[in-house]
Scaffold this active site. Structure first.
Site, PDB file in Angstrom:
ATOM      1  N   ASP A   1      38.496  15.415 -17.000  1.00 58.11           N
ATOM      2  CA  ASP A   1      37.501  15.570 -16.111  1.00 58.11           C
ATOM      3  C   ASP A   1      36.303  16.157 -16.501  1.00 58.11           C
ATOM      4  O   ASP A   1      35.698  17.337 -16.016  1.00 58.11           O
ATOM      5  CB  ASP A   1      38.275  16.005 -14.963  1.00 58.11           C
TER       6      ASP A   1
ATOM      7  N   HIS B   1      37.128  10.261  -6.464  1.00 57.26           N
ATOM      8  CA  HIS B   1      37.367  10.330  -5.230  1.00 57.26           C
ATOM      9  C   HIS B   1      36.597   9.383  -3.796  1.00 57.26           C
ATOM     10  O   HIS B   1      35.378   9.205  -4.220  1.00 57.26           O
ATOM     11  CB  HIS B   1      37.442  11.652  -4.395  1.00 57.26           C
TER      12      HIS B   1
ATOM     13  N   LYS C   1      41.339   8.524 -11.462  1.00 60.89           N
ATOM     14  CA  LYS C   1      42.457   8.891 -10.629  1.00 60.89           C
ATOM     15  C   LYS C   1      41.699   9.605  -9.593  1.00 60.89           C
ATOM     16  O   LYS C   1      40.494   9.906  -9.305  1.00 60.89           O
ATOM     17  CB  LYS C   1      43.174   9.995 -11.521  1.00 60.89           C
TER      18      LYS C   1
ATOM     19  N   CYS D   1      44.071  19.699 -13.562  1.00 59.15           N
ATOM     20  CA  CYS D   1      43.938  18.647 -14.008  1.00 59.15           C
ATOM     21  C   CYS D   1      44.583  18.555 -15.455  1.00 59.15           C
ATOM     22  O   CYS D   1      45.384  17.675 -15.975  1.00 59.15           O
ATOM     23  CB  CYS D   1      42.919  17.878 -14.167  1.00 59.15           C
TER      24      CYS D   1
HETATM   25  C1  VGL Z   1      40.637  19.278 -10.455  1.00 60.29           C
HETATM   26  C2  VGL Z   1      40.696  20.167  -8.258  1.00 60.29           C
HETATM   27  C3  VGL Z   1      40.475  19.015  -7.629  1.00 60.29           C
HETATM   28  C4  VGL Z   1      40.681  19.159 -11.977  1.00 60.29           C
HETATM   29  C5  VGL Z   1      40.267  18.060  -9.861  1.00 60.29           C
HETATM   30  O1  VGL Z   1      40.022  18.311 -12.511  1.00 60.29           O
HETATM   31  O2  VGL Z   1      41.304  20.108 -12.424  1.00 60.29           O
HETATM   32  N1  VGL Z   1      40.819  20.252  -9.614  1.00 60.29           N
HETATM   33  N2  VGL Z   1      40.284  18.022  -8.473  1.00 60.29           N
HETATM   34 ZN    ZN Z   2      39.865  16.165  -7.442  1.00 61.49          ZN
END
Ligand code: VGL
Ligand code: ZN
Length: 203
Positions: free
Chosen positions: A8, A48, A106, A151
């Site tokens: 991410d 999302h 995801k 994540c």
């Molecule tokens: C994440 C919160 C919501 C992350 C993703 O990448 O850690 N944290 N969505």
């Molecule tokens: Zn998220």
């Protein structure tokens, strides 16, 4: 064979983003430095729909940081982030992307969150990550990115569970720290589960 999983590394998780992680930008340099040392590089991308149920905006009267029950699972509510097709969902501009062989998206199901790159939080659906790694012959995975306490943690725990020798690049991660100490607690939990913890200079 060893693979690098970049978790991410998206605009919404760095300075100026909707869910900015303190000092998140600092890990991009680590990602760029490590990529040439690996046979396979895979990036995950939080992706999302705009009506995702992890967004506080989807729950009138709630605010980001609240905890709710979402279809039987505890769910932290977040500010809207990484909405499909928006600049916040794109990889950070300074990230070298030419060596990224696969992108695993995801969090696409509006009804369930997905912290891990391998499974959704209810472990109902599996992404293509395990099969991509196995098809390439990876037996060891190095994991780094954002955020340590969400994540990265769940990706590491699932990598172990999926049978990969799993290594956490400590200086390649930063935490949300909704509560102070969450990042350190996540590292402790990963350590107890069997991850090897290294610095990027060990790559
Ligand atoms: C994440 C919160 C919501 C992350 C993703 O990448 O850690 N944290 N969505
Ligand atoms: Zn998220």
């Amino acid at each position: 064979m060893r693979a690098l999983i970049l978790v991410d590394l998206q605009n919404d998780f760095v300075a100026g983003g909707a869910l900015a992680v303190t000092d998140g930008d600092a890990v991009v340099e680590v990602a760029n430095r490590l990529q040439p040392l690996f046979d396979l590089v895979i990036a995950t991308q939080d992706w999302h729909p705009s009506n995702h149920q992890s967004f506080a905006a989807a729950h009138p009267g709630r605010t980001a940081g609240d905890m709710i029950d979402l279809h039987g699972f505890p769910q932290v509510l977040w500010p809207p982030h990484c909405v499909q097709g928006t600049p916040g969902a794109e990889f950070v501009g300074d990230l070298d992307t030419q060596s990224i062989r696969h992108v695993v998206r995801k969090g696409t199901d509006p009804e369930i969150d997905s912290y891990s790159g391998f499974f959704d939080n209810g472990r109902r659906k599996k992404t293509e990550l395990t099969s991509l790694l196995k098809a390439a012959g990876a037996d060891e995975v190095w994991v780094m990115g954002l955020a340590t306490d969400y994540c990265v943690k769940f990706t590491v725990l699932d990598a172990i569970e999926q049978g990969f020798r799993t290594v956490l690049v400590a200086d390649g991660c930063r935490a949300v720290n909704l509560k102070p100490g969450d990042g350190l607690a996540a590292i402790e939990e990963m350590r107890r589960s069997g991850v090897r913890i290294v610095e990027s200079s060990d790559g």
